[in-house]
Design an enzyme around this catalytic site. Structure first.
Site, PDB file in Angstrom:
ATOM      1  N   CYS A  16       1.394  90.423  -7.332  1.00 30.08           N
ATOM      2  CA  CYS A  16       2.228  89.301  -8.070  1.00 30.08           C
ATOM      3  C   CYS A  16       2.297  89.034  -9.706  1.00 30.08           C
ATOM      4  CB  CYS A  16       2.364  88.334  -6.943  1.00 30.08           C
ATOM      5  SG  CYS A  16       3.790  87.369  -7.107  1.00 30.08           S
TER       6      CYS A  16
ATOM      7  N   HIS B 116       3.076  90.850  -1.729  1.00 29.53           N
ATOM      8  CA  HIS B 116       1.444  90.564  -0.853  1.00 29.53           C
ATOM      9  C   HIS B 116       0.753  90.575   0.199  1.00 29.53           C
ATOM     10  CE1 HIS B 116       2.888  86.755  -4.370  1.00 29.53           C
ATOM     11  NE2 HIS B 116       4.044  86.932  -3.935  1.00 29.53           N
TER      12      HIS B 116
ATOM     13  N   GLU C 286      -1.534  89.752   1.176  1.00 28.16           N
ATOM     14  CA  GLU C 286      -2.603  88.498   1.185  1.00 28.16           C
ATOM     15  C   GLU C 286      -2.190  87.792   2.875  1.00 28.16           C
ATOM     16  OE1 GLU C 286      -1.168  88.248  -1.459  1.00 28.16           O
ATOM     17  OE2 GLU C 286      -0.368  87.143  -2.070  1.00 28.16           O
TER      18      GLU C 286
END
Ligand code: MN
Length: 243
Positions: free
Chosen positions: A112, A216, A218
């Site tokens: 990001c 993303h 994560e």
């Protein structure tokens, strides 16, 4: 690594909450690295050159996390009024950290803000606000839950990301960003684009490992194989850096 039972240590850029005057961390950044076999540590926020040099010696790779916008001054643009939230301390620390990482061929993963910062640091530019400067029908700022995909990306044939996914030509990704890469920095290769043309993943081919994605992993590594494989590729590169 000093012995083969040690896990590679991945330095993770801290997240900064200015309102709470706090540093914080999303568990997914750390656990995505852990499930891939790495040992993550959250870095302090520092602009001390000596401290950054010592951190680079301690770590085997660096994760450039999400967060505030990169300061437009760094790519010599006027800031769009009211649309950009900056963090000059992160800009300064990450500038020093990326320089050292590249000098020492240390693996880097950007997520990001990470892809945006790396692109700017290497000479590229950003869209400061997608709705203002690159409007499209694609939802780049999805609502919760963030582990679910929001839009498709087309993978560049022959890119390391496509190769890692068995030659896949497209991928569904989550999306939570209001800025994006505009002009790609010299030395970076595009690995993925959204249907509206926005650049969603890049890499640097003349170093051991530098990948950056606009989405993303994560949030999605527990449910999405491609997200988990991105962490795995990064940690593996951090493991075999000395081989
Ligand atoms: Mn997106």
């Amino acid at each position: 690594m000093s012995n083969n039972t040690s896990k590679p240590i991945i330095g993770v850029m801290p997240l900064v909450d200015d309102e709470r005057e706090s540093l914080w961390m999303l568990p997914g950044y750390l656990n995505g690295i852990r499930q891939a076999g790495g040992l993550p540590i959250m870095l302090p926020l520092t602009t001390s050159h000596n401290e950054i040099v010592q951190l680079a010696k301690m770590c085997d790779g660096f994760l450039f996390t999400g967060g505030q916008d990169v300061s437009p001054e760094l790519y010599e643009e006027q800031e769009l009024d009211g649309l950009v939230i900056k963090n000059p301390t992160r800009d300064q620390m990450e500038t020093a950290l990326l320089k050292l990482a590249l000098e020492h061929n240390m693996p880097v993963l950007g997520i990001c803000r990470g892809i945006q910062f790396i692109n700017v640091a290497l000479g590229g530019t950003l869209y400061q606000d997608i709705p203002t400067q690159h409007p499209s029908n694609i939802n780049h700022r999805q609502s919760k839950p963030y582990h679910l995909p929001s839009h498709k990306v087309n993978l560049i044939k022959g890119s390391p990301l496509s190769a890692m996914l068995g030659g896949a030509e497209e991928l569904m990704v989550n999306s939570y960003h209001h800025q994006a890469v505009k002009d790609v920095a010299p030395g970076l290769q595009v690995m993925a684009t959204a249907e509206d043309g926005l650049i969603e993943a890049v890499c640097k081919l003349d170093v051991h490992f530098l990948w950056a994605v606009q989405w993303h992993p994560e949030f999605s590594y527990t449910v999405d194989e491609a997200s988990s494989k991105i962490f795995t590729a990064f940690v593996k590169a951090s493991t075999d850096r000395y081989i």
